[in-house]
Design a protein around this motif. Structure first.
Motif: not given
Length: 768
Positions: A307-324
């Protein structure tokens, strides 16, 4: 070309790094490395006399004790004639009595109270002060709840996915027939790996929930503690009146927190245009942005692994799977389009593969990365020598994580436009090599500037005049050394140099060849192709012999660096470039088309570049920065380490010292003659400087001829048994050399310095 340079003085001011520690060099007094280098000069530190300080303090106490405070002046009451003040304002009568002050205080109190009431009535409230208190209470409660729940939900989602995958893997392993032994073993290993990942994800979820509860409890104490204390303390102290006062104070605090209602444009719950405007990253937004960038189709969606999360630097990070069927490189190539969809700069978006082709990790920084002031490099905190055989700390990536590379059996190329930070980036590797006393440094500065000059006294060979011919001769020596290394390896029965082998055989120590502004050497009409051929030989064959080659240039195109040489350089670091084609000349053809282009690096991101090493994709890294004072401090440490280890290059010998090393009687006598000329020249300069002549005139003074009688007297006073006939036979002169010259009012015959140096060159092959 200078092969051996003098050791520079180490009297620079020192200041207070991550490279692997070198265990056996930590205590130099216990190492078995020969200490052949010159000993460190002792520095006389003036001793501090405690008795002197005591005398000074006692004297100060006596002076203070003898000093008497001035007597207060006697108060004299004088009659004041008010008429003498003319038009000056007089003191009001009410200020002279206590009743007047009481009346003024009451009037001021009532005026301030009425003003406060008018201020309260003027406050903008939405449905009255009660609603204002309600808004303040909700805002304080929202602050207590915080955003840690996002991390908990993300960790729970990750744990849920990992648990499902672990159950599926365990089920597959359970129902795989035992007859299919290989598949059974693979299934069991996959199940064990998935189970371990699931357990780790569950533990992270528990930790995130525990951290959330702890932070919420602390905030709750800050928000709800004071009201409860005020109400409870007031009740205990004065009963219901105190409790009412505490409740009124609580109401006032809550109303103050909610005094300004958010407009519809400033409300976080409003529909924002993009992530750059402050919106929260969500799954629907990701789908919308990837569709706008044409990475996925209009009917396709992304699968959120983390899930998208904020780190201590104020940046968003997430891990996604693209469609097949959609590879990760398609998303990486569309970084510019995704940045436009998110409403940020292209440099703020970072995409990388995560485990498999269709899975990507998305990182969107809040601000443009690498624009803040660079932090001090980790080498400054290093308390021992470095180990150049281990990983070398390069600098942080966009996430702030330290990136390290290994240069063992590798070679490198650093490129970028002027002002991109090549010199500062190169210092990261050069300083790490200098702090390892076992590394041999060979540096060539094609710029002819002063960037590499501080390293000169640590170098075995140094070319700092941007001379292609001298650099060509330097490379010939390195190729000859490479052949000697391979001959020793064959004798030892080894295929390549290892750290243990280099420690046992000093001839096989690591050697770093660093070429700055390679373009100047390779584009020379006479020596360019020869230099390219020798460098290609060193890069292709020198790795196994412990020779590491790094080149730095602005645009390493085929006209500057031959492709046969450029393709052999395994580590590429592309700093800011003006065009994608220039970036491809550093990273390799097709890198820009795959989404890795140094053109996207902004001018404010100085020192940042795409670092590509074997076995990984290019990643944006900013080199650690060391200013001039920090570089000098680290080089002082490196000099001390090398002096104690006996690996500090010996200073170049003067012509006289070279003659004395020969041990021949005639060589010693010729050395004494050279010393006589040097002493007379120095004496003449001292007299001219004492007479007040300009420094330029003093430096231009030379003594190129001395009478034979003066030379004989100086030689005899130095303890040499020499006659005029022996001196004449030792230094043969022409008729022109024997011509008499004016000397102290008369004309005498003598010996020119040129004839003496020519004799030294003819007999011993030595030059100054």
């Amino acid at each position: 070309m200078t092969e051996h340079t003098t050791e520079k003085p180490t009297a620079r001011p020192t200041e207070g790094a991550t490279v692997t520690y070198l265990p056996h060099v930590l205590d130099w007094s216990k190492t078995d490395v020969p200490t052949a280098g010159p000993a460190a000069d002792a520095v006389d530190v003036p001793a501090v006399d405690p008795a002197a300080d005591t005398v000074v303090l006692d004297s100060a106490r006596r002076i203070l004790a003898d000093t008497t405070a001035p007597a207060a002046p006697a108060s004299v009451e004088k009659a004041v004639d008010l008429d003498a003040f003319d038009d000056a304002p007089l003191i009001p009568a009410w200020m002279r009595t206590a009743e007047g002050w009481a009346a003024w205080s009451g009037m001021t109190y009532r005026a301030r109270r009425r003003a406060f009431r008018r201020w309260v009535r003027r406050q903008k409230t939405d449905k009255g002060h009660v609603a204002q208190f309600g808004r303040g209470g909700r805002r304080l409660h929202d602050w207590v709840v915080g955003f840690e729940g996002v991390r908990v939900h993300g960790a729970a989602h990750t744990a849920h996915i990992a648990t499902k995958e672990a159950r599926a893997a365990a089920r597959a392993a359970r129902y795989t027939p035992a007859l299919m032994r290989s598949k059974k073993e693979l299934a069991l290993k996959a199940a064990a790996k998935a189970t371990a990942a699931a357990e780790e994800a569950v533990a992270l979820h528990k930790k995130a929930r525990k951290d959330r509860n702890r932070v919420r409890n602390l905030r709750a104490g800050v928000v709800y503690g004071p009201p409860l204390t005020a109400i409870g303390g007031g009740y205990v102290m004065t009963g219901w009146m105190g409790a009412a006062a505490g409740a009124l104070a609580t109401f006032a605090g809550g109303a103050f927190a909610g005094r300004k209602p958010h407009s519809e444009e400033a409300d976080w719950s409003a529909d924002w245009r993009s992530l750059g405007d402050g919106d929260v990253m969500t799954a629907p937004m990701l789908d919308q942005c990837f569709r706008a960038a044409k990475v996925i189709g209009a009917e396709e969606t992304l699968r959120v692994v983390q899930m998208p999360m904020l780190d201590n630097r104020g940046a968003w990070s997430t891990v996604l799977d693209l469609p097949p069927g959609v590879p990760a490189k398609k998303a990486i190539r569309a970084t510019d389009e995704l940045a436009a969809a998110f409403g940020v700069e292209e440099a703020q978006v970072s995409l990388s593969k995560r485990g498999r082709s269709g899975r990507i990790e998305l990182y969107v920084s809040r601000d443009l990365p690498f624009t803040e002031k660079a932090q001090a490099g980790p080498l400054l905190a290093l308390e021992a020598a470095a180990n150049f055989w281990g990983p070398i700390a390069i600098g942080p990536d966009v996430r702030g994580l330290a990136i390290s590379i290994s240069v063992v059996e590798r070679s490198g190329l650093i490129g970028g436009e002027p002002g991109a930070g090549k010199s500062a980036s190169g210092n990261v590797i050069l300083l790490a090599a200098a702090l390892d006393p076992r590394v041999i440094l060979v540096l060539a500065d094609g710029k002819g500037g002063g960037d590499l000059e501080p390293f000169e006294h640590l170098c075995e060979c140094f070319e700092g005049d941007a001379d292609p011919e001298a650099f060509y001769e330097l490379l010939l020596e390195q190729v000859a050394d490479m052949k000697r290394r391979y001959a020793l390896l064959k004798k030892l029965g080894k295929r390549k140099v290892t750290e243990d082998l280099a420690n046992r055989h000093p001839e096989l120590r690591q050697k770093l060849i660093w070429v700055d502004e390679l373009m100047f050497y390779t584009t020379d009409e006479e020596y360019g192709k020869k230099i390219t051929k020798l460098l290609r030989n060193l890069v292709s064959r020198g790795r196994a012999a412990g020779i590491i080659t790094f080149c730095a240039t602005q645009k390493p195109g085929s006209d500057v660096v031959d492709t046969s040489l450029r393709d052999l350089l395994s580590i590429r670091w592309a700093l800011r470039c003006t065009t994608p084609e220039a970036s491809d000349t550093i990273l390799g053809k097709g890198a820009a088309a795959s989404g890795y282009s140094a053109k996207t690096i902004q001018a404010e991101m100085r020192g940042a570049g795409l670092l590509w090493a074997e076995g990984q994709n290019p990643q944006l890294v900013r080199a650690d920065y060391y200013n001039d004072d920090q570089v000098n401090e680290l080089l002082e440490r490196a000099t001390d380490y090398r002096r104690k280890a006996g690996t500090l290059p010996r200073a170049p010998l003067s012509l006289a010292d070279q003659l004395r090393e020969k041990g021949d009687d005639d060589a010693v006598l010729l050395a004494a003659l050279v010393d006589v000329f040097t002493a007379w020249e120095q004496d003449a300069k001292d007299k001219a400087r004492a007479a007040g002549k300009p420094d330029a005139d003093v430096d231009a003074l030379t003594v190129d001829w001395l009478p034979g009688s003066v030379l004989l007297d100086e030689l005899r006073s130095a303890g040499h048994s020499v006659t005029a006939e022996k001196l004449g036979a030792l230094v043969p002169r022409t008729d022109a050399d024997k011509a008499k010259r004016a000397w102290e009012g008369s004309r005498v015959a003598g010996y020119p310095l040129d004839r003496i140096t020519a004799t030294i060159t003819d007999r011993f092959g030595l030059t100054a």
